[in-house]
Design a protein around this motif. Sequence first.
Motif, short mmCIF file in Angstrom:
data_model
loop_
_atom_site.label_atom_id
_atom_site.label_comp_id
_atom_site.label_asym_id
_atom_site.label_seq_id
_atom_site.Cartn_x
_atom_site.Cartn_y
_atom_site.Cartn_z
N ASP A 69 0.58 -1.27 -0.11
CA ASP A 69 -0.06 0.07 -0.04
C ASP A 69 0.82 1.34 -0.06
O ASP A 69 0.69 2.08 -0.71
CB ASP A 69 -0.89 -0.07 1.28
N GLY A 165 -1.98 5.49 2.79
CA GLY A 165 -2.28 4.79 1.47
C GLY A 165 -3.97 4.38 1.73
O GLY A 165 -5.02 5.09 1.24
N GLU A 166 -4.20 2.98 2.17
CA GLU A 166 -5.49 2.51 1.94
C GLU A 166 -6.55 3.28 3.19
O GLU A 166 -6.02 3.39 4.37
CB GLU A 166 -5.58 1.16 2.08
N GLU A 170 -12.01 0.08 3.95
CA GLU A 170 -11.57 -1.02 3.10
C GLU A 170 -11.75 -2.32 3.89
O GLU A 170 -12.18 -3.31 3.12
CB GLU A 170 -10.08 -0.58 2.43
N TYR A 177 -17.29 4.47 3.81
CA TYR A 177 -16.63 4.99 2.45
C TYR A 177 -16.81 6.44 2.25
O TYR A 177 -15.76 7.06 1.69
CB TYR A 177 -16.97 4.01 1.36
N TYR A 239 -5.79 10.15 3.63
CA TYR A 239 -5.79 8.84 3.08
C TYR A 239 -5.87 8.85 1.46
O TYR A 239 -6.88 9.19 1.25
CB TYR A 239 -6.69 7.72 3.65
N GLY A 241 -6.65 6.59 -0.63
CA GLY A 241 -7.72 5.76 -1.12
C GLY A 241 -9.19 6.49 -0.93
O GLY A 241 -10.12 5.86 -1.35
N TRP A 246 -9.63 2.42 -4.24
CA TRP A 246 -8.45 1.53 -3.87
C TRP A 246 -8.63 0.03 -4.39
O TRP A 246 -9.81 -0.30 -4.17
CB TRP A 246 -8.50 1.55 -2.34
N ASP A 247 -7.88 -0.28 -5.09
CA ASP A 247 -8.10 -1.96 -5.86
C ASP A 247 -6.66 -2.63 -5.51
O ASP A 247 -5.66 -2.37 -6.30
CB ASP A 247 -8.30 -1.78 -6.94
N VAL A 248 -6.44 -3.25 -4.39
CA VAL A 248 -4.83 -3.87 -4.05
C VAL A 248 -4.47 -4.82 -5.06
O VAL A 248 -3.38 -4.74 -5.49
CB VAL A 248 -5.11 -4.57 -2.65
N GLN A 251 -3.36 -2.54 -8.02
CA GLN A 251 -2.09 -1.97 -7.43
C GLN A 251 -0.95 -2.58 -7.28
O GLN A 251 0.17 -2.38 -7.83
CB GLN A 251 -2.31 -1.02 -6.07
#
Length: 385
Positions: A69, A165-166, A170, A177, A239, A241, A246-248, A251
């Motif tokens: 992340d 980051g995230e 999430e 959200y 953040y 995200g 955010w799409d791990v 990414q």
Amino acid sequence: MKYCSKCVTPETAETHEFNSKNICSVCNQIEDKNKIDWNERQNDLDQLISIYKDKYDYDCIVPFSGGKDSVFALWYLVKKKKLKPLVLRFDHNFLRKTVQFNTEKTLNKLGVDFINFKPNFSIVKKMMIESLIRRGDFCWHCHVGITAFPINTAIQKNIPLLFYGEPSAEYSSFYKYEDIEELNVEKFNKAINLGINAEDMLEMLRERYPKENISKKEIEPYIFPSQREINKNKIKAVYLGNYIPWDVRKQVEIIKSEIGWQGDIVEGIPPDYDYEKIECMMQGVRDYVKFIKRGFGRTAHLTSIDIRNGRMERNKALELCKIYDGKKPKALELFLKITNMTDNEFHDIVEKHVVSPHQPPSREELNKRKSNIKPKDLEDWIEKF
Ligand SMILES: [Zn+2]
């Protein structure tokens, strides 16, 4: 025990609430993620950046571990937003070889300044024992250190903008959200410090180790600034995200191809998830503790994310959880060596923190559930301590 009917998270998960259809709050939040106008959020991000860019020694601070992340966030801010960040790392003392490699590689590729802070291990060790006893979670030093160090540096160096980051929406329900989450005293107390601030920790350690004269200076890296200080210094810790979806998995593909970032194997996790939590030698022990307390591990967490993103069937997830979650990790040997505890003492402490209605397996059963995943760097670690 009740499980979410959509993902595989049980009711013992912290902050998760279940609706009348037995769907957990995180599954519901993720639906909201798709309703957010991400173009508008992208504009908000550009506006935010324009306030801070080129006005300080660095445009922003990026707290960094070398995990997926923070590497993605740093890559995005440097390459896509052309920012000049100061990269900071609070080294929790258990950073693995691959993460060190990834860190060097990322710093070289992106051309950024970096400060690493590694706190005194003899204090870390005491904090691990104390927070395990008090909260059934030995990671207080890490939760608090990685949060306090960047914000304190931001104040000292007058670099008011920080990018994490995230967003926590999430995987937990401290925030929704649609909220624009910021790191402040409220969030620190609610979601990070396990209800123990650094001053409390100092008192607890002094009580447990009366002969050692532990000074306030030794816990300084863990002191979070007051909200007044944060406001006075106009600190804005956000953040990424919250501004880009955010799409791990996507990414991770990007950082693997753009940076050459490498994954690793982690105890308690299917090898396909080679990107998850590779930064800490203790991860397997942390997830094992969670399994004893709450009846699920990291495989449930990861497969739930995949289910929410339409990438896995629930049955497949349940199958993987059975194979990987709650297996006694090989790194427990390292943990016991560091803390000078016996296997029974460790389990005695953890079992005091079991979250109802979960009932953990017996010790006999736990002993049979041994992990057959062995991180290749584990032997070096056991030797090191
Ligand atoms: Zn769910």
